[in-house]
Design a protein around this motif. Structure first.
Motif, PDB file in Angstrom:
ATOM      1  N   SER A  11       0.890  -1.191   0.104  1.00  0.00           N
ATOM      2  CA  SER A  11       0.032   0.081  -0.013  1.00  0.00           C
ATOM      3  C   SER A  11       0.834   1.078  -0.019  1.00  0.00           C
ATOM      4  O   SER A  11       0.509   2.202  -0.542  1.00  0.00           O
ATOM      5  N   LYS A  12       2.098   1.126   0.512  1.00  0.00           N
ATOM      6  CA  LYS A  12       2.750   2.347   0.253  1.00  0.00           C
ATOM      7  C   LYS A  12       3.310   2.818  -0.884  1.00  0.00           C
ATOM      8  O   LYS A  12       3.220   3.971  -0.931  1.00  0.00           O
ATOM      9  N   GLY A  16      -2.432   6.234  -4.548  1.00  0.00           N
ATOM     10  CA  GLY A  16      -3.750   6.744  -4.808  1.00  0.00           C
ATOM     11  C   GLY A  16      -3.793   7.356  -5.853  1.00  0.00           C
ATOM     12  O   GLY A  16      -2.754   7.718  -6.453  1.00  0.00           O
ATOM     13  N   ASP A  17      -4.809   7.802  -6.550  1.00  0.00           N
ATOM     14  CA  ASP A  17      -5.058   8.352  -7.979  1.00  0.00           C
ATOM     15  C   ASP A  17      -4.854   9.697  -7.996  1.00  0.00           C
ATOM     16  O   ASP A  17      -5.080  10.575  -6.983  1.00  0.00           O
ATOM     17  N   ILE A  18      -4.044  10.274  -9.015  1.00  0.00           N
ATOM     18  CA  ILE A  18      -4.123  11.712  -8.960  1.00  0.00           C
ATOM     19  C   ILE A  18      -5.917  12.168  -9.773  1.00  0.00           C
ATOM     20  O   ILE A  18      -6.141  11.013 -10.400  1.00  0.00           O
ATOM     21  N   LYS A  59      -5.156   3.185   4.700  1.00  0.00           N
ATOM     22  CA  LYS A  59      -5.416   3.665   6.154  1.00  0.00           C
ATOM     23  C   LYS A  59      -4.606   4.883   6.317  1.00  0.00           C
ATOM     24  O   LYS A  59      -5.109   5.839   6.466  1.00  0.00           O
ATOM     25  N   GLY A  60      -3.207   4.714   6.059  1.00  0.00           N
ATOM     26  CA  GLY A  60      -2.384   5.931   6.512  1.00  0.00           C
ATOM     27  C   GLY A  60      -2.742   6.833   5.688  1.00  0.00           C
ATOM     28  O   GLY A  60      -2.302   8.311   6.168  1.00  0.00           O
ATOM     29  N   LYS A  61      -3.263   7.005   4.634  1.00  0.00           N
ATOM     30  CA  LYS A  61      -3.739   7.992   3.524  1.00  0.00           C
ATOM     31  C   LYS A  61      -4.943   8.424   3.730  1.00  0.00           C
ATOM     32  O   LYS A  61      -5.531   9.580   3.127  1.00  0.00           O
ATOM     33  N   ASN A  62      -5.838   7.773   4.647  1.00  0.00           N
ATOM     34  CA  ASN A  62      -7.209   8.096   5.020  1.00  0.00           C
ATOM     35  C   ASN A  62      -7.952   8.174   3.400  1.00  0.00           C
ATOM     36  O   ASN A  62      -8.948   8.836   3.103  1.00  0.00           O
ATOM     37  N   GLN A  63      -7.615   7.027   2.458  1.00  0.00           N
ATOM     38  CA  GLN A  63      -8.190   6.789   1.287  1.00  0.00           C
ATOM     39  C   GLN A  63      -8.669   5.508   1.395  1.00  0.00           C
ATOM     40  O   GLN A  63      -8.221   4.496   1.918  1.00  0.00           O
TER      41      GLN A  63
END
Length: 430
Positions: A11-12, A16-18, A59-63
C-alpha cells in the motif's frame, strides 16, 4: 501486473489516484476518510447502489478504493454522492472514478481483513446469516431504526430527519407516523453497521435546543416498503414513486370528527366569545390543525389560529357553572386518530372544495346525497361515485367555505341501515 489493475501488494507504493478526468470506471477512489474508519463503513457507501466486489484500504492516507460489480452501479453511486456529500462520523467524504479498471488484491493482513468484511456483508445481503457477526456482536439486528421523538414542542418533518440521519450514512427510506400519541419514524440505512453507528450517536440527543428528544432502537423490520413519496414517507432510491393522493380512502371503521387530530376539550372564552381554546390529543395534531385551518373562512369569519401558552384546557370546578362554555370530548366516539397508525394519518389534506364521502349504504344514490348537501343551502357542483366501490364518492361544493361547513354539518350524518356518513377533504378533483 497489468497497468489497468491496482495492486494491494504494498500500500505504501500505491500512491492513490491523481485527480481522475472523470472517465467512468467500476473502481471508485474514496478520499478524506476519518482516521479510525473500518472496512464495513467504506463498503456501506457502495451497498445502496449494487454489489461491492472488492476493497482496498489505504489507511495511512485516509483513502480507499471500492470496486463495484458493474460500471453502471459505480456511475449511479458517483452521481448520487456528487449531489449528496456522504458523511462518515461528521467527516465529509469525497469520491471520484479511479484510473484503475479493477482491483487486484493479495493476502496481506490488511487485505484479509477487507475480504472478510466483504464476505460478511455479501452474506448479509443475500440473507445467509444474521447481522450480529458483522459489527463485532454489538447486538445490531437490522438496517432499520425505529425513532420516537419525545417532547415534541416543535414540529419535526421528514426532511429534518433525513438531514440528521444522513450524517452517518446513506438513508434509503423513511416512513413517519403517529402512534400512541407519539411522533415516530422508521429510518432504513443500507446496512446494519451504519444503523448501529447512527443509533449510538443520536439516541438521547435533542433535535432542537431542549426539545424533540430522539429515542432510537432497532426495528424488527429489515426492509421498509414505501408506496408513496410525500411528506409522510420517502424512498430515496425510487424518485419515480407517486405521491399517493389520487384516491384517498378512509378506514371505514374509523369514526371521525376533527379532520386534523382528535379534539379533547374546547373552551369558549367568557369575556371574548369569539375566542376559544381547543385542546388536541398531542402537539403534532395541534400543529396540523393550525397549519391547515389558519386563515380559512367559517360562517363568513376568517379563522386565526396560534399555539396557546396553556398546555391543557381546565374543566370548571365542581359546582362552578360556566354556562356550558367548556366541553370535554376525550371520550367522544368521533375521534379519527385513536387507533395507533390509523390510515387517516395518510389522508390529511388542506380544506378543499371537493369532499371525500365514505360509508355510504347501498340504498343511497347520487341524487339522495346531492339533495342532502344542498339542504343546508350550499351549491353542489359535481358528484362522482368511486368506480370500484359505491360506498365511497367525491362531491364538489361551490367553495372551500361551503365544503368546510358541509363537513361540519354532515360528517357522521345517519344515512340509515346503521351507516353514518364519513366526510373528509379530498386532494382529488372531479
Amino acid at each position: 501486473m497489468n497497468s489497468g489493475a491496482a495492486n494491494g501488494n504494498d500500500s505504501k507504493k500505491f500512491k492513490g489516484d491523481i485527480r481522475s478526468p472523470g472517465v467512468p470506471s467500476r473502481v471508485i477512489h474514496v478520499r478524506k476518510l476519518p482516521n479510525d474508519i473500518n472496512e464495513a463503513e467504506v463498503i456501506s457507501l457502495g451497498l445502496p447502489f449494487g454489489k461491492v466486489t472488492n476493497l482496498l484500504m489505504l489507511k495511512g492516507k485516509n483513502q480507499a478504493f471500492l470496486e463495484m460489480n458493474t460500471e453502471e452501479s459505480a456511475q449511479t453511486m458517483v452521481s448520487y454522492y456528487s449531489s449528496v456529500t456522504p458523511v462518515i462520523r461528521n467527516h465529509p467524504v469525497f469520491m471520484q472514478y479511479s484510473n484503475h479498471k479493477e482491483l487486484k488484491t493479495d493476502n496481506s493482513p490488511n487485505q484479509v481483513r477487507a475480504q472478510a468484511a466483504l464476505q460478511a456483508v455479501n452474506a448479509v445481503q443475500t440473507g445467509n446469516m444474521s447481522l450480529s457477526g458483522v459489527d463485532g456482536g454489538s447486538g445490531a439486528q437490522s438496517p432499520v431504526l425505529r425513532v420516537i421523538v419525545e417532547n415534541l414542542f416543535y414540529p419535526v418533518t421528514l426532511d429534518v430527519l433525513h438531514q440528521i440521519f444522513s450524517k452517518f450514512g446513506t438513508v434509503l427510506k423513511i416512513i413517519t407516523f403517529t402512534k400512541n400519541n407519539q411522533f415516530q419514524a422508521l429510518v432504513q440505512y443500507s446496512d446494519a453497521v451504519t444503523a448501529q453507528h447512527a443509533r449510538l450517536s443520536l439516541d438521547g440527543q435533542n433535535i432542537y435546543n431542549a426539545c424533540c428528544t430522539l429515542r432510537i432502537s432497532f426495528s424488527k423490520l429489515t426492509s421498509l416498503n414505501v408506496k408513496y413519496n410525500n411528506d409522510k414517507s420517502r424512498d430515496y432510491t425510487r424518485p419515480d414513486l407517486p405521491t399517493g393522493d389520487s384516491q384517498p380512502s378512509l378506514d371505514p371503521q374509523t369514526v371521525a370528527a376533527s379532520v386534523y387530530g382528535d379534539v379533547m376539550r374546547v373552551k369558549i372564552l367568557f369575556n371574548k366569545k369569539e375566542n376559544a381554546l381547543v385542546q388536541m390529543a398531542d402537539g403534532t395534531q395541534a400543529q396540523l390543525a393550525m397549519s391547515h385551518l389558519n386563515g380559512q373562512k367559517l360562517h363568513g369569519q376568517t379563522l386565526r389560529i396560534t399555539l396557546s401558552k396553556h398546555t391543557t384546557v381546565q374543566l370548571p370546578r365542581e359546582g362552578h357553572e360556566d354556562q356550558g362554555l367548556t366541553k370535554d370530548y376525550s371520550s367522544s366516539t368521533l375521534h379519527r386518530f385513536k387507533k395507533p397508525g390509523s390510515k387517516n394519518y395518510s389522508n390529511i389534506y388542506s380544506p378543499s372544495s371537493t369532499l371525500h364521502l365514505s360509508n355510504i349504504p347501498p340504498s343511497v344514490g347520487e341524487e339522495d346525497l346531492k339533495e342532502l348537501f344542498q339542504s343546508s343551502g350550499a351549491t353542489v357542483k359535481g358528484f362522482k361515485f368511486f368506480q370500484k366501490d359505491h360506498k365511497m364518492a367525491l362531491i364538489q361544493m361551490g367553495s372551500v367555505e361551503e365544503a368546510i361547513e358541509s363537513l361540519i354539518e354532515f360528517h357522521n350524518h345517519d344515512l340509515g341501515e346503521n351507516h353514518h356518513l364519513r366526510v373528509s377533504f379530498s386532494k382529488s378533483t372531479i
